[in-house]
Design a protein around this motif. Structure first.
Motif, PDB file in Angstrom:
ATOM      1  N   GLY B  12       1.141  17.287  -4.979  1.00  0.00           N
ATOM      2  CA  GLY B  12       1.710  16.324  -4.043  1.00  0.00           C
ATOM      3  C   GLY B  12       0.653  15.812  -3.068  1.00  0.00           C
ATOM      4  N   GLY B  13       0.922  14.676  -2.482  1.00  0.00           N
ATOM      5  CA  GLY B  13       0.064  14.171  -1.410  1.00  0.00           C
ATOM      6  C   GLY B  13      -1.265  13.588  -1.840  1.00  0.00           C
ATOM      7  N   VAL B  14      -1.435  13.308  -3.135  1.00  0.00           N
ATOM      8  CA  VAL B  14      -2.731  12.784  -3.585  1.00  0.00           C
ATOM      9  C   VAL B  14      -2.764  11.255  -3.652  1.00  0.00           C
ATOM     10  CG1 VAL B  14      -3.301  14.872  -4.876  1.00  0.00           C
ATOM     11  CG2 VAL B  14      -2.149  12.984  -6.036  1.00  0.00           C
ATOM     12  N   GLY B  15      -1.582  10.624  -3.499  1.00  0.00           N
ATOM     13  CA  GLY B  15      -1.573   9.158  -3.464  1.00  0.00           C
ATOM     14  C   GLY B  15      -0.746   8.467  -4.540  1.00  0.00           C
ATOM     15  N   LYS B  16       0.214   9.154  -5.132  1.00  0.00           N
ATOM     16  CA  LYS B  16       1.051   8.514  -6.169  1.00  0.00           C
ATOM     17  C   LYS B  16       1.857   7.358  -5.596  1.00  0.00           C
ATOM     18  CE  LYS B  16       3.123  12.376  -6.930  1.00  0.00           C
ATOM     19  NZ  LYS B  16       2.228  13.284  -6.220  1.00  0.00           N
ATOM     20  N   THR B  17       2.529   7.616  -4.471  1.00  0.00           N
ATOM     21  CA  THR B  17       3.402   6.592  -3.913  1.00  0.00           C
ATOM     22  C   THR B  17       2.583   5.395  -3.422  1.00  0.00           C
ATOM     23  OG1 THR B  17       4.995   8.298  -3.327  1.00  0.00           O
ATOM     24  CG2 THR B  17       5.216   6.189  -2.188  1.00  0.00           C
ATOM     25  N   THR B  18       1.474   5.676  -2.756  1.00  0.00           N
ATOM     26  CA  THR B  18       0.578   4.622  -2.287  1.00  0.00           C
ATOM     27  C   THR B  18       0.092   3.784  -3.472  1.00  0.00           C
ATOM     28  OG1 THR B  18      -0.164   6.158  -0.579  1.00  0.00           O
ATOM     29  CG2 THR B  18      -1.550   4.231  -0.971  1.00  0.00           C
ATOM     30  N   THR B  19      -0.262   4.459  -4.553  1.00  0.00           N
ATOM     31  CA  THR B  19      -0.764   3.775  -5.741  1.00  0.00           C
ATOM     32  C   THR B  19       0.325   2.927  -6.394  1.00  0.00           C
ATOM     33  OG1 THR B  19      -2.428   5.484  -6.114  1.00  0.00           O
ATOM     34  CG2 THR B  19      -1.794   4.168  -8.028  1.00  0.00           C
ATOM     35  N   ILE B 171      -9.055   8.157  -9.539  1.00  0.00           N
ATOM     36  CA  ILE B 171      -9.589   9.081  -8.538  1.00  0.00           C
ATOM     37  C   ILE B 171      -9.369   8.446  -7.174  1.00  0.00           C
ATOM     38  CG2 ILE B 171     -11.643  10.277  -7.676  1.00  0.00           C
ATOM     39  CD1 ILE B 171     -12.702  10.252 -10.569  1.00  0.00           C
ATOM     40  N   ASN B 172      -8.638   9.136  -6.326  1.00  0.00           N
ATOM     41  CA  ASN B 172      -8.277   8.571  -5.027  1.00  0.00           C
ATOM     42  C   ASN B 172      -8.977   9.344  -3.899  1.00  0.00           C
ATOM     43  OD1 ASN B 172      -6.951   7.001  -3.106  1.00  0.00           O
ATOM     44  ND2 ASN B 172      -5.104   8.262  -3.112  1.00  0.00           N
ATOM     45  N   ARG B 173      -9.185   8.650  -2.809  1.00  0.00           N
ATOM     46  CA  ARG B 173      -9.745   9.225  -1.580  1.00  0.00           C
ATOM     47  C   ARG B 173     -11.182   9.710  -1.736  1.00  0.00           C
ATOM     48  NH1 ARG B 173      -5.056  11.402   2.225  1.00  0.00           N
ATOM     49  NH2 ARG B 173      -6.637  10.619   3.631  1.00  0.00           N
ATOM     50  N   LEU B 174     -11.950   9.015  -2.551  1.00  0.00           N
ATOM     51  CA  LEU B 174     -13.367   9.365  -2.680  1.00  0.00           C
ATOM     52  C   LEU B 174     -14.087   9.060  -1.365  1.00  0.00           C
ATOM     53  CD1 LEU B 174     -15.468  10.156  -5.039  1.00  0.00           C
ATOM     54  CD2 LEU B 174     -16.211   7.798  -4.752  1.00  0.00           C
ATOM     55  N   ILE B 202     -10.443   4.849  -5.946  1.00  0.00           N
ATOM     56  CA  ILE B 202     -10.058   4.293  -4.651  1.00  0.00           C
ATOM     57  C   ILE B 202     -10.761   5.099  -3.568  1.00  0.00           C
ATOM     58  CG2 ILE B 202      -8.098   3.621  -3.174  1.00  0.00           C
ATOM     59  CD1 ILE B 202      -7.797   2.597  -6.035  1.00  0.00           C
ATOM     60  N   PRO B 203     -11.513   4.434  -2.706  1.00  0.00           N
ATOM     61  CA  PRO B 203     -12.170   5.190  -1.646  1.00  0.00           C
ATOM     62  C   PRO B 203     -11.161   5.650  -0.594  1.00  0.00           C
ATOM     63  CG  PRO B 203     -12.528   2.839  -1.337  1.00  0.00           C
ATOM     64  CD  PRO B 203     -11.789   2.994  -2.639  1.00  0.00           C
ATOM     65  N   ASP B 204     -11.500   6.682   0.121  1.00  0.00           N
ATOM     66  CA  ASP B 204     -10.701   7.075   1.270  1.00  0.00           C
ATOM     67  C   ASP B 204     -10.865   5.953   2.290  1.00  0.00           C
ATOM     68  OD1 ASP B 204      -9.242   9.556   2.285  1.00  0.00           O
ATOM     69  OD2 ASP B 204     -10.456   8.956   4.001  1.00  0.00           O
ATOM     70  N   ASP B 205      -9.750   5.441   2.781  1.00  0.00           N
ATOM     71  CA  ASP B 205      -9.835   4.225   3.580  1.00  0.00           C
ATOM     72  C   ASP B 205      -8.722   4.238   4.629  1.00  0.00           C
ATOM     73  OD1 ASP B 205      -9.900   1.625   4.552  1.00  0.00           O
ATOM     74  OD2 ASP B 205     -10.163   0.698   2.579  1.00  0.00           O
ATOM     75  N   GLU B 206      -9.109   4.165   5.886  1.00  0.00           N
ATOM     76  CA  GLU B 206      -8.085   4.224   6.942  1.00  0.00           C
ATOM     77  C   GLU B 206      -7.146   3.018   6.914  1.00  0.00           C
ATOM     78  OE1 GLU B 206     -10.234   2.394  10.871  1.00  0.00           O
ATOM     79  OE2 GLU B 206     -10.461   4.547  10.549  1.00  0.00           O
ATOM     80  N   LYS B 207      -7.595   1.929   6.277  1.00  0.00           N
ATOM     81  CA  LYS B 207      -6.730   0.740   6.165  1.00  0.00           C
ATOM     82  C   LYS B 207      -5.437   1.064   5.412  1.00  0.00           C
ATOM     83  CE  LYS B 207      -9.168  -2.753   7.976  1.00  0.00           C
ATOM     84  NZ  LYS B 207     -10.467  -3.068   7.347  1.00  0.00           N
ATOM     85  N   ILE B 208      -5.516   2.070   4.526  1.00  0.00           N
ATOM     86  CA  ILE B 208      -4.304   2.469   3.795  1.00  0.00           C
ATOM     87  C   ILE B 208      -3.261   2.981   4.778  1.00  0.00           C
ATOM     88  CG2 ILE B 208      -3.348   4.210   2.213  1.00  0.00           C
ATOM     89  CD1 ILE B 208      -5.153   3.201   0.272  1.00  0.00           C
ATOM     90  N   ILE B 209      -3.696   3.812   5.687  1.00  0.00           N
ATOM     91  CA  ILE B 209      -2.750   4.383   6.661  1.00  0.00           C
ATOM     92  C   ILE B 209      -2.249   3.290   7.603  1.00  0.00           C
ATOM     93  CG2 ILE B 209      -2.517   6.053   8.555  1.00  0.00           C
ATOM     94  CD1 ILE B 209      -4.558   7.798   6.966  1.00  0.00           C
TER      95      ILE B 209
HETATM   96  N1  LIG Z   1      -7.207   6.140  -0.424  1.00  0.00           N
HETATM   97  C1  LIG Z   1      -6.594   6.642   0.664  1.00  0.00           C
HETATM   98  N2  LIG Z   1      -7.212   6.599   1.874  1.00  0.00           N
HETATM   99  C2  LIG Z   1      -6.596   7.097   2.972  1.00  0.00           C
HETATM  100  N3  LIG Z   1      -5.372   7.641   2.965  1.00  0.00           N
HETATM  101  C3  LIG Z   1      -4.706   7.716   1.797  1.00  0.00           C
HETATM  102  C4  LIG Z   1      -5.268   7.219   0.606  1.00  0.00           C
HETATM  103  N4  LIG Z   1      -4.378   7.411  -0.398  1.00  0.00           N
HETATM  104  C5  LIG Z   1      -3.297   8.008   0.161  1.00  0.00           C
HETATM  105  N5  LIG Z   1      -3.482   8.195   1.481  1.00  0.00           N
HETATM  106  C6  LIG Z   1      -2.544   8.833   2.412  1.00  0.00           C
HETATM  107  O1  LIG Z   1      -2.253  10.129   1.915  1.00  0.00           O
HETATM  108  C7  LIG Z   1      -0.912  10.477   2.141  1.00  0.00           C
HETATM  109  C8  LIG Z   1      -0.234  10.878   0.852  1.00  0.00           C
HETATM  110  O2  LIG Z   1      -0.144   9.761  -0.002  1.00  0.00           O
HETATM  111  P1  LIG Z   1       1.129   9.516  -0.930  1.00  0.00           P
HETATM  112  O3  LIG Z   1       0.893   8.228  -1.634  1.00  0.00           O
HETATM  113  O4  LIG Z   1       2.393   9.647  -0.161  1.00  0.00           O
HETATM  114  O5  LIG Z   1       0.972  10.738  -1.941  1.00  0.00           O
HETATM  115  P2  LIG Z   1       2.010  11.309  -3.027  1.00  0.00           P
HETATM  116  O6  LIG Z   1       2.989  10.244  -3.341  1.00  0.00           O
HETATM  117  O7  LIG Z   1       1.134  11.670  -4.202  1.00  0.00           O
HETATM  118  O8  LIG Z   1       2.633  12.522  -2.428  1.00  0.00           O
HETATM  119  C9  LIG Z   1      -0.271   9.275   2.805  1.00  0.00           C
HETATM  120  O9  LIG Z   1      -0.228   9.515   4.175  1.00  0.00           O
HETATM  121  C10 LIG Z   1      -1.199   8.133   2.467  1.00  0.00           C
HETATM  122  O10 LIG Z   1      -1.187   7.134   3.456  1.00  0.00           O
END
Ligand SMILES: Nc1ncnc2c1ncn2[C@@H]1O[C@H](COP(=O)(O)OP(=O)(O)O)[C@@H](O)[C@H]1O
Ligand SMILES: [Mg+2]
Lengths: 90, 266
Positions: B12-19, B171-174, B202-209
């Protein structure tokens, strides 16, 4: 050699990504073997088939498993030999 | 006939929903009709990431149980008229849906939409099995960390067993600066270990947050952030274009180049 690598060499500490990579490699060998026990059974079956060309194996006394030893994954097989054939079939 | 793509990871928490959200936006910008399905029943998430949480009337469970028609449950995005969300039920559990029901729903949606993206829950149980049931293709998300890569390996095994033939790694949050100093697994390390094809980094990027705070996606303005650009590249690759992986190790500051010059950098 740059300063960081030199420091690492002097202190005997590997960069953390090398440690991560090595640990991953090992844990995956173990995971993959334990997730699919049929996989080890298959190896066992085929190994017995090969070795049976040369000697008679007691299948019920044959064990094969996977474990870690000193930073490497080890595939260990113990085969009980009943008899060795006089001449090799080719 | 559309294509169903499941976005999964194990951990969990690796970026599935964001992706899922960003690829949805990217595909719509490429003129496709897209439905996003939140398959994380009990832990609804994609609705807030999309900024659509106030518009939910029906959910996935209502649809499969026949309480409403699919069309009634689909929520149209605020900005993109060809983007729709089918939200997860918040008050039910994973067993409220079966793999057969997901397959049937997928087939129905494929008739009308170009892409159906399924946001998979963490784990490898019922929720995962439901999410992959109707999938034609899978995208596996990992971060450059031991536990995430390990779980990705497990998921790949399960996808192979489920006979999902096409799958790719994201690969997310590099964090390039960490890779450079030897403190983060690099792209090649991960690919060597998992032996699977890469579709994007996908680089780690504060713009995502920042955009998620507003219920918006970085892919909507691809040129404003490295992550937005990286998601857009994945969309192009999904559509069959050959796009090289971004070079994360260029554009360094003068200072880091200077450090490298005097031998301090990795
Ligand atoms: N590339 C990224 N850079 C910075 N923050 C990210 C990135 N990808 C995801 N996050 C943050 O990480 C957290 C978990 O992402 P989320 O998409 O909810 O993961 P999952 O669905 O896999 O549990 C969220 O707070 C999201 O904003
Ligand atoms: Mg999620």
């Amino acid at each position: 050699m740059n300063l960081r690598a030199l420091l690492a060499a002097l202190t005997g500490r590997q960069p953390s990504k090398e440690v991560a990579k090595e640990r991953l490699r090992l844990v995956l060998v173990h995971d993959r073997a334990s997730v699919a026990p049929e996989f080890l059974d298959k190896i066992k079956e085929e190994m017995i088939a090969v070795i049976s060309k040369y000697m008679e194996i007691d299948e019920s006394n044959t064990v094969i498993n996977m474990h870690h030893a000193e930073g490497t994954a080890v595939l260990e097989a113990n085969l009980a030999v009943k008899k060795i054939k006089r001449s090799v079939n080719t | 006939m559309g294509e169903v793509i499941v976005i999964t990871s194990g951990k969990g928490g690796v970026g599935k929903t964001t992706t899922t959200a960003n690829l949805g936006v990217g595909l719509v910008l490429a003129k496709k009709k897209v439905v996003l399905i939140d398959a994380d029943i009990g832990l609804r998430n994609l609705d807030v990431v999309m900024g659509l949480e106030n518009r939910i009337v029906y959910d996935l469970v209502d649809v499969v149980e026949g309480h409403c028609r699919v069309k009634q449950a689909l929520i149209r995005d605020k900005r993109f008229e060809n983007l729709f969300l089918l939200p997860a039920a918040q008050t039910r559990d994973k067993n409220a849906v079966s793999p057969e029901q997901m397959k049937k729903l997928s087939l129905e949606l494929k008739e009308e939409y170009d892409f159906i993206l399924v946001d998979c829950p963490a784990g490898i149980e019922q929720g995962f099995r439901n999410a992959i049931a109707g999938a034609d293709r899978a995208l596996i998300v990992t971060t450059p960390e031991v536990s995430a890569v390990r779980d990705a390996d497990r998921i790949i095994g399960l996808l192979e067993a489920a006979e999902i033939k096409t799958f790719h790694l994201i690969i997310n949050r590099l964090r390039p600066e960490m890779v450079k100093r030897g403190d983060m697994l690099d792209i090649d390390d991960i690919l060597e270990i998992l032996a699977i094809d890469l579709i994007g980094v996908i680089p780690d990027d504060e713009k995502i947050i920042i955009s998620t705070n507003r219920g918006e996606q970085v892919a909507a303005n691809a040129n404003d952030s490295p992550a937005g650009k990286a998601y857009t590249n994945i969309v192009r690759r999904l559509l069959g274009e050959t796009v090289p992986i971004m070079d994360f190790y260029q554009n360094q500051s003068f200072f880091s180049r200077l450090k490298k010059f005097i031998g301090l950098g990795g």
